[in-house]
Design a protein around this motif. Structure first.
Motif: not given
Ligand code: 13P
Ligand code: SF4
Length: 305
Positions: A178-181, A183-184, A187
């Motif tokens: 996912t996009l969240d993966d 981003k995390a 970061e």
């Protein structure tokens, strides 16, 4: 003799070659004669002069090796638990139906399909050459499947109308990302390049630094100036990259986009099963002659590009 020595002895006695996909467990990659992405393995299967091919991968890959080597014995160490769920999403009936609805379209299908589906295609493609294969046709409409995300990848690199078949065709492993993966992990590792396989979600493809096949990832990681990479594909891709980096005497940081992106079917090949497979010459891939003939035409069209 340990198991690796026994496998090597059997392999020499039978003039066999062991091919392994980049997603195979590390211990299998280490004993393979050739490791590669699906295109590289297609070419290796075509060019081998071995009498027996032991294919460490999933069902559609071993079938492709058989189509290109109909006179040779193609063995897969595990026959039941090595099915690629995506390949089974495009049975011949769906292609026939789609052809009826779109009579002017050419049919390009991913090698991640069964031989019976390939036999109905104008050409096959892999994630390393999908755009080139599609753009090699004069026709404006292309029926493309089964992976809708690879279809998106192609549509961004072609002016043709890409008609997906079936609607919703996907790989459950790449669907996890996912996009969240992204981003995390970005970061945490801001200097790392994000490499994404084209079977992943279009939003991820758009945020990635590079969208590439597993073979493309090997070349990129070895040759890039960058020293940190987030690997957006199946976890054992990192095993392949480590093997190649070690061979090249290089050291780079490899971070999996997710640690649970595991293709279960790929993990059902073991050293014990490879030994048994060579000893008993089982399980042999058997295909109908007519299917072999037609599927070969579609694969050869791809290989000629
Ligand atoms: P490659 O063509 O990149 O080897 O990918 C095959 C595959 O099964 C990806 O899930
Ligand atoms: Fe099939 Fe996905 Fe596994 Fe590749 S990773 S073999 S497409 S299930």
């Amino acid at each position: 003799m340990d198991i690796i020595e026994r496998i090597t002895k059997l392999k020499n006695e039978k003039n066999a070659v062991i091919l392994a996909h980049n997603y195979q467990p590390e211990e299998i990659q280490k004993i393979a004669d050739i490791i590669g992405d699906s295109l590289e393995l297609c070419i290796a299967a075509r060019d081998t002069d071995a009498d027996v091919i032991v294919f460490c991968g999933v069902d559609f890959m071993a079938e492709t090796a058989k189509v290109l080597n109909s006179g040779k014995k193609v063995l897969i160490p595990e026959i039941i638990e090595t099915d690629c769920p995506m390949a089974h999403q495009l049975p011949p009936e769906i292609i026939l139906e789609a052809k009826k609805k779109n009579p002017d379209a050419k049919v390009v299908i991913y090698v991640n399909t069964l031989a019976s589906a390939k036999a109905l295609a104008d050409a096959t493609c892999t994630s390393a050459n999908a755009d080139k294969v599609v753009n090699s046709f004069e026709e404006d409409e292309i029926l493309f499947g089964p992976d809708n995300n690879l279809g998106y990848f192609v549509s961004k690199r072609s002016n043709k109308k890409i008609i997906p078949m079936p609607e919703g065709g996907h790989c459950y492993v790449h669907k996890m990302f996912t996009l969240d993966d992204a981003k995390a992990v970005k970061e945490k590792y801001p200097n790392a390049e994000l490499l994404i396989h084209p079977e992943s979600d279009p939003k991820l493809q758009e945020t990635a630094d590079y969208v590439m096949s597993t073979g493309g990832m090997v070349k990129h990681v070895l040759n890039s100036e960058c020293s940190e990479f987030i690997i957006g594909t199946e976890c054992d891709m990192i095993s392949r990259l480590k093997i190649e980096l070690e061979k090249a005497g290089k050291s780079k940081k490899l971070i999996p986009l997710r640690t649970d992106a595991i293709c279960k079917s790929m993990k059902n090949i073991t050293l014990e099963k490879i030994e048994k497979c060579l000893l008993e010459e089982k399980h042999e891939i058997m295909l109908d002659e007519k299917i072999i003939e037609n599927a070969r035409k579609a694969i050869e069209r791809m290989l000629s590009i």
